[in-house]
Design a protein around this motif. Sequence first.
Motif, PDB file in Angstrom:
ATOM      1  N   TYR A 117      98.641 100.550  32.662  1.00 27.27           N
ATOM      2  CA  TYR A 117      97.974 100.697  30.671  1.00 27.27           C
ATOM      3  C   TYR A 117      97.951 102.061  30.460  1.00 27.27           C
ATOM      4  O   TYR A 117      97.468 102.560  29.623  1.00 27.27           O
ATOM      5  CB  TYR A 117      96.383 100.619  30.366  1.00 27.27           C
ATOM      6  N   PHE A 118      98.931 103.228  31.479  1.00 28.79           N
ATOM      7  CA  PHE A 118      99.304 104.384  31.826  1.00 28.79           C
ATOM      8  C   PHE A 118     100.977 104.441  31.076  1.00 28.79           C
ATOM      9  O   PHE A 118     102.047 104.000  32.454  1.00 28.79           O
ATOM     10  CB  PHE A 118      98.130 105.249  32.911  1.00 28.79           C
ATOM     11  N   THR A 119     101.099 105.819  30.697  1.00 28.43           N
ATOM     12  CA  THR A 119     102.486 106.553  30.623  1.00 28.43           C
ATOM     13  C   THR A 119     102.134 107.591  31.686  1.00 28.43           C
ATOM     14  O   THR A 119     101.030 108.832  31.367  1.00 28.43           O
ATOM     15  CB  THR A 119     102.952 106.709  29.362  1.00 28.43           C
ATOM     16  N   GLY A 120     102.318 107.801  32.509  1.00 31.16           N
ATOM     17  CA  GLY A 120     102.546 109.159  33.970  1.00 31.16           C
ATOM     18  C   GLY A 120     101.423 108.346  35.438  1.00 31.16           C
ATOM     19  O   GLY A 120     101.185 107.322  35.089  1.00 31.16           O
ATOM     20  N   GLN A 121     101.306 109.453  36.205  1.00 32.26           N
ATOM     21  CA  GLN A 121     100.459 109.323  37.064  1.00 32.26           C
ATOM     22  C   GLN A 121      98.787 109.528  36.627  1.00 32.26           C
ATOM     23  O   GLN A 121      98.504 110.582  36.294  1.00 32.26           O
ATOM     24  CB  GLN A 121     100.879 110.007  38.244  1.00 32.26           C
ATOM     25  N   SER A 122      97.965 108.493  37.273  1.00 27.93           N
ATOM     26  CA  SER A 122      96.154 109.298  36.864  1.00 27.93           C
ATOM     27  C   SER A 122      95.645 108.238  37.867  1.00 27.93           C
ATOM     28  O   SER A 122      96.246 107.890  39.115  1.00 27.93           O
ATOM     29  CB  SER A 122      95.804 108.615  35.680  1.00 27.93           C
ATOM     30  N   TYR A 123      94.496 108.967  38.074  1.00 24.46           N
ATOM     31  CA  TYR A 123      93.556 108.720  39.229  1.00 24.46           C
ATOM     32  C   TYR A 123      92.041 108.762  38.783  1.00 24.46           C
ATOM     33  O   TYR A 123      91.732 108.638  38.106  1.00 24.46           O
ATOM     34  CB  TYR A 123      93.314 110.390  40.650  1.00 24.46           C
ATOM     35  N   LEU A 124      91.313 107.257  39.649  1.00 26.71           N
ATOM     36  CA  LEU A 124      90.404 107.059  39.052  1.00 26.71           C
ATOM     37  C   LEU A 124      89.465 107.271  40.412  1.00 26.71           C
ATOM     38  O   LEU A 124      88.665 106.805  41.716  1.00 26.71           O
ATOM     39  CB  LEU A 124      90.489 105.446  38.723  1.00 26.71           C
ATOM     40  N   GLU A 125      87.885 107.206  39.915  1.00 25.17           N
ATOM     41  CA  GLU A 125      86.952 107.648  41.237  1.00 25.17           C
ATOM     42  C   GLU A 125      86.446 107.156  40.444  1.00 25.17           C
ATOM     43  O   GLU A 125      85.154 107.776  39.605  1.00 25.17           O
ATOM     44  CB  GLU A 125      86.574 108.918  41.660  1.00 25.17           C
ATOM     45  N   GLN A 126      84.648 106.141  41.114  1.00 28.97           N
ATOM     46  CA  GLN A 126      83.702 105.506  40.408  1.00 28.97           C
ATOM     47  C   GLN A 126      82.752 107.046  41.138  1.00 28.97           C
ATOM     48  O   GLN A 126      82.178 107.267  41.705  1.00 28.97           O
ATOM     49  CB  GLN A 126      83.113 104.644  40.647  1.00 28.97           C
ATOM     50  N   ILE A 127      81.826 107.465  40.070  1.00 26.10           N
ATOM     51  CA  ILE A 127      81.097 108.616  40.012  1.00 26.10           C
ATOM     52  C   ILE A 127      79.506 107.739  39.901  1.00 26.10           C
ATOM     53  O   ILE A 127      79.111 108.331  41.003  1.00 26.10           O
ATOM     54  CB  ILE A 127      80.716 109.594  38.972  1.00 26.10           C
ATOM     55  N   SER A 128      78.950 106.668  39.400  1.00 30.18           N
ATOM     56  CA  SER A 128      78.027 106.470  39.938  1.00 30.18           C
ATOM     57  C   SER A 128      78.647 104.586  38.859  1.00 30.18           C
ATOM     58  O   SER A 128      79.137 104.441  37.646  1.00 30.18           O
ATOM     59  CB  SER A 128      76.651 106.307  38.462  1.00 30.18           C
ATOM     60  N   GLY A 129      77.127 103.650  39.122  1.00 33.01           N
ATOM     61  CA  GLY A 129      77.737 102.338  39.283  1.00 33.01           C
ATOM     62  C   GLY A 129      76.057 102.126  38.583  1.00 33.01           C
ATOM     63  O   GLY A 129      75.718 100.873  38.421  1.00 33.01           O
ATOM     64  N   ASN A 130      74.858 102.517  39.126  1.00 35.84           N
ATOM     65  CA  ASN A 130      74.119 102.255  39.117  1.00 35.84           C
ATOM     66  C   ASN A 130      73.422 101.281  37.664  1.00 35.84           C
ATOM     67  O   ASN A 130      72.584 100.390  37.227  1.00 35.84           O
ATOM     68  CB  ASN A 130      73.011 102.767  39.786  1.00 35.84           C
ATOM     69  N   GLN A 131      72.741 102.358  36.933  1.00 34.86           N
ATOM     70  CA  GLN A 131      72.399 101.928  35.672  1.00 34.86           C
ATOM     71  C   GLN A 131      73.345 101.434  34.515  1.00 34.86           C
ATOM     72  O   GLN A 131      73.564 100.615  33.702  1.00 34.86           O
ATOM     73  CB  GLN A 131      72.182 103.009  34.892  1.00 34.86           C
ATOM     74  N   PHE A 132      74.619 102.121  34.649  1.00 30.54           N
ATOM     75  CA  PHE A 132      76.210 101.717  33.447  1.00 30.54           C
ATOM     76  C   PHE A 132      77.375 103.028  34.588  1.00 30.54           C
ATOM     77  O   PHE A 132      76.910 103.740  35.337  1.00 30.54           O
ATOM     78  CB  PHE A 132      76.205 102.028  32.209  1.00 30.54           C
ATOM     79  N   PRO A 133      78.472 101.847  34.641  1.00 31.44           N
ATOM     80  CA  PRO A 133      79.904 102.527  35.298  1.00 31.44           C
ATOM     81  C   PRO A 133      80.046 104.446  34.590  1.00 31.44           C
ATOM     82  O   PRO A 133      79.914 104.200  33.733  1.00 31.44           O
ATOM     83  CB  PRO A 133      80.206 102.171  35.151  1.00 31.44           C
ATOM     84  N   VAL A 134      80.151 105.051  35.293  1.00 28.55           N
ATOM     85  CA  VAL A 134      80.719 106.400  34.900  1.00 28.55           C
ATOM     86  C   VAL A 134      81.468 106.600  35.538  1.00 28.55           C
ATOM     87  O   VAL A 134      81.806 106.799  37.080  1.00 28.55           O
ATOM     88  CB  VAL A 134      79.964 107.763  35.298  1.00 28.55           C
ATOM     89  N   PHE A 135      83.120 107.020  35.677  1.00 24.76           N
ATOM     90  CA  PHE A 135      84.538 107.132  36.426  1.00 24.76           C
ATOM     91  C   PHE A 135      85.177 108.857  36.251  1.00 24.76           C
ATOM     92  O   PHE A 135      84.351 109.249  34.706  1.00 24.76           O
ATOM     93  CB  PHE A 135      85.138 105.824  35.943  1.00 24.76           C
ATOM     94  N   ASN A 136      85.045 109.141  36.856  1.00 26.80           N
ATOM     95  CA  ASN A 136      86.020 110.373  36.477  1.00 26.80           C
ATOM     96  C   ASN A 136      87.231 109.890  36.235  1.00 26.80           C
ATOM     97  O   ASN A 136      88.018 109.152  37.662  1.00 26.80           O
ATOM     98  CB  ASN A 136      85.899 111.623  37.725  1.00 26.80           C
ATOM     99  N   VAL A 137      88.618 110.181  35.488  1.00 27.63           N
ATOM    100  CA  VAL A 137      89.534 110.115  35.483  1.00 27.63           C
ATOM    101  C   VAL A 137      90.662 111.359  35.132  1.00 27.63           C
ATOM    102  O   VAL A 137      90.391 112.186  34.226  1.00 27.63           O
ATOM    103  CB  VAL A 137      89.883 109.070  33.751  1.00 27.63           C
ATOM    104  N   THR A 138      91.388 111.404  35.997  1.00 27.33           N
ATOM    105  CA  THR A 138      92.350 112.268  36.058  1.00 27.33           C
ATOM    106  C   THR A 138      93.969 111.755  35.860  1.00 27.33           C
ATOM    107  O   THR A 138      94.444 111.005  36.109  1.00 27.33           O
ATOM    108  CB  THR A 138      92.305 112.989  37.130  1.00 27.33           C
ATOM    109  N   PHE A 139      94.835 113.336  35.013  1.00 26.46           N
ATOM    110  CA  PHE A 139      95.418 112.690  34.752  1.00 26.46           C
ATOM    111  C   PHE A 139      96.562 113.589  35.167  1.00 26.46           C
ATOM    112  O   PHE A 139      95.674 114.908  34.437  1.00 26.46           O
ATOM    113  CB  PHE A 139      95.617 112.734  32.386  1.00 26.46           C
ATOM    114  N   GLU A 140      97.371 113.714  35.530  1.00 26.08           N
ATOM    115  CA  GLU A 140      98.956 113.962  35.295  1.00 26.08           C
ATOM    116  C   GLU A 140      98.839 114.823  34.204  1.00 26.08           C
ATOM    117  O   GLU A 140      98.635 114.074  33.612  1.00 26.08           O
ATOM    118  CB  GLU A 140      99.405 113.724  36.389  1.00 26.08           C
ATOM    119  N   PRO A 141      99.878 116.247  34.787  1.00 22.62           N
ATOM    120  CA  PRO A 141     100.300 116.755  32.452  1.00 22.62           C
ATOM    121  C   PRO A 141     101.099 115.825  32.932  1.00 22.62           C
ATOM    122  O   PRO A 141     102.283 115.097  32.653  1.00 22.62           O
ATOM    123  CB  PRO A 141     101.405 117.752  33.379  1.00 22.62           C
TER     124      PRO A 141
END
Length: 138
Positions: free
Chosen positions: A24-48
């Motif tokens: 669902y992305f154009t280009g390279q992206s990365y994903l890291e779950q930061i928290s999932g206890n109360q509700f999901p929080v993710f760090n999403v990183t996009f290359e240029p």
Amino acid sequence: MAEKDKYQNTIFFPIGGENPYGKYFTGQSYLEQISGNQFPVFNVTFEPSCRNDWHIHHAKSGGGQLLICVGGQGWYQEEGKDAVEMKAGTVINIPAGVKHWHGAAKDNWFSHLAIEIPGEETSTQWCEKVSDEEYGEL
């Protein structure tokens, strides 16, 4: 040192691994779950130049998404509106039902925390890609 490692040294949260939603992305992206206890929080990183497709967060009630930029420079755009530049500290509230996309600036890495707002009967509808022409107008 690789560009990814250099960028990682500029942000607090880990970049993570390749994004499993990469189709669902154009280009390279990365994903890291930061928290999932109360509700999901993710760090999403996009290359240029990386951006996700147009999409809509649906919910019967509640729902939507909150984006908090934690590094780099990027863009957020709602359908029919001008794009909004995102830099560290920028907060974007996305109500359920709003068609939008977000991603990195052409020459910059970009990271945001993606917080899924709790709601009833939530889902994400992925739509068309952000065209090179649309993106090039930024």
